[in-house]
Motif scaffolding. Sequence first.
Motif, PDB file in Angstrom:
ATOM      1  N   TYR A  42      92.333  21.662  85.115  1.00 45.32           N
ATOM      2  CA  TYR A  42      93.385  21.605  84.095  1.00 45.32           C
ATOM      3  C   TYR A  42      94.152  20.291  84.139  1.00 45.32           C
ATOM      4  O   TYR A  42      94.555  19.768  83.117  1.00 45.32           O
ATOM      5  CB  TYR A  42      94.382  22.756  84.270  1.00 45.32           C
ATOM      6  N   LYS A  43      94.365  19.757  85.337  1.00 46.86           N
ATOM      7  CA  LYS A  43      95.154  18.533  85.496  1.00 46.86           C
ATOM      8  C   LYS A  43      94.299  17.265  85.566  1.00 46.86           C
ATOM      9  O   LYS A  43      94.824  16.177  85.750  1.00 46.86           O
ATOM     10  CB  LYS A  43      96.020  18.615  86.769  1.00 46.86           C
ATOM     11  N   GLY A  44      92.987  17.408  85.475  1.00 50.46           N
ATOM     12  CA  GLY A  44      92.115  16.237  85.543  1.00 50.46           C
ATOM     13  C   GLY A  44      91.944  15.701  86.949  1.00 50.46           C
ATOM     14  O   GLY A  44      91.636  14.523  87.141  1.00 50.46           O
ATOM     15  N   VAL A  45      92.133  16.557  87.931  1.00 44.43           N
ATOM     16  CA  VAL A  45      91.983  16.175  89.337  1.00 44.43           C
ATOM     17  C   VAL A  45      90.581  16.559  89.786  1.00 44.43           C
ATOM     18  O   VAL A  45      90.137  17.684  89.570  1.00 44.43           O
ATOM     19  CB  VAL A  45      93.045  16.883  90.210  1.00 44.43           C
ATOM     20  N   GLU A  46      89.890  15.621  90.408  1.00 46.21           N
ATOM     21  CA  GLU A  46      88.530  15.868  90.878  1.00 46.21           C
ATOM     22  C   GLU A  46      88.556  16.224  92.361  1.00 46.21           C
ATOM     23  O   GLU A  46      89.125  15.495  93.172  1.00 46.21           O
ATOM     24  CB  GLU A  46      87.673  14.620  90.658  1.00 46.21           C
ATOM     25  N   ILE A  47      87.943  17.346  92.700  1.00 47.10           N
ATOM     26  CA  ILE A  47      87.824  17.735  94.105  1.00 47.10           C
ATOM     27  C   ILE A  47      86.550  17.093  94.640  1.00 47.10           C
ATOM     28  O   ILE A  47      85.452  17.457  94.235  1.00 47.10           O
ATOM     29  CB  ILE A  47      87.765  19.266  94.270  1.00 47.10           C
ATOM     30  N   LEU A  48      86.706  16.135  95.539  1.00 51.58           N
ATOM     31  CA  LEU A  48      85.556  15.446  96.120  1.00 51.58           C
ATOM     32  C   LEU A  48      84.982  16.225  97.295  1.00 51.58           C
ATOM     33  O   LEU A  48      83.779  16.214  97.534  1.00 51.58           O
ATOM     34  CB  LEU A  48      85.965  14.036  96.563  1.00 51.58           C
ATOM     35  N   GLU A  49      85.853  16.862  98.045  1.00 55.36           N
ATOM     36  CA  GLU A  49      85.454  17.691  99.187  1.00 55.36           C
ATOM     37  C   GLU A  49      86.575  18.698  99.391  1.00 55.36           C
ATOM     38  O   GLU A  49      87.740  18.380  99.222  1.00 55.36           O
ATOM     39  CB  GLU A  49      85.294  16.817 100.433  1.00 55.36           C
ATOM     40  N   ILE A  63      93.253  11.991  92.280  1.00 61.15           N
ATOM     41  CA  ILE A  63      94.337  12.351  91.360  1.00 61.15           C
ATOM     42  C   ILE A  63      94.616  11.178  90.432  1.00 61.15           C
ATOM     43  O   ILE A  63      94.807  10.056  90.908  1.00 61.15           O
ATOM     44  CB  ILE A  63      95.616  12.730  92.136  1.00 61.15           C
ATOM     45  N   PRO A  64      94.656  11.405  89.112  1.00 61.17           N
ATOM     46  CA  PRO A  64      94.962  10.312  88.184  1.00 61.17           C
ATOM     47  C   PRO A  64      96.330   9.705  88.485  1.00 61.17           C
ATOM     48  O   PRO A  64      97.253  10.422  88.899  1.00 61.17           O
ATOM     49  CB  PRO A  64      94.969  10.988  86.810  1.00 61.17           C
TER      50      PRO A  64
END
Length: 148
Positions: A42-49, A63-64
């Motif tokens: 929803y917030k455009g945050v990518e979970i890398l691990e 996080i943007p």
Amino acid sequence: DLAHTKWLCKYHIVFTPKYRRKIIFNQYRRDLGEILRQLCNYKGVEILEGHLMPDHVHMLVSIPPKLSVSTFMGYLKGKSALMMFDRHANLKYKFGNRHFWSEGYYVTTVGMNEKTIRKYIQDQEKADIMKDKLSVKEYEDPFKFTEK
């Protein structure tokens, strides 16, 4: 708007459930992982691990820059707690006043040592699993004679 912006903002974040209750590995693990992924999207945050440990959560996220870490963490912990209480009504009585997460969190920026932090997060889970295997108690008396 980040249309003309190139950015690389990665953070290693660790946060814990209230009183470090070992609730994450129980029946709530799958739901909690799904909720955290959904809220990050929803917030455009990518979970890398990311790993849900028995009593804490490790996340390596991107996080943007338009979103501060503290704003994101307030959103993530607040909304995930409400969503967990909506899905599992019995948790409202285990966690008084609808507090699922403890106050605060640990965060560090990730520069060029992303591989090191990824490995640390992965190894942390492996170490926990090994520790659990070593501490398994025998529930049967090994000296008890059984007749056939």
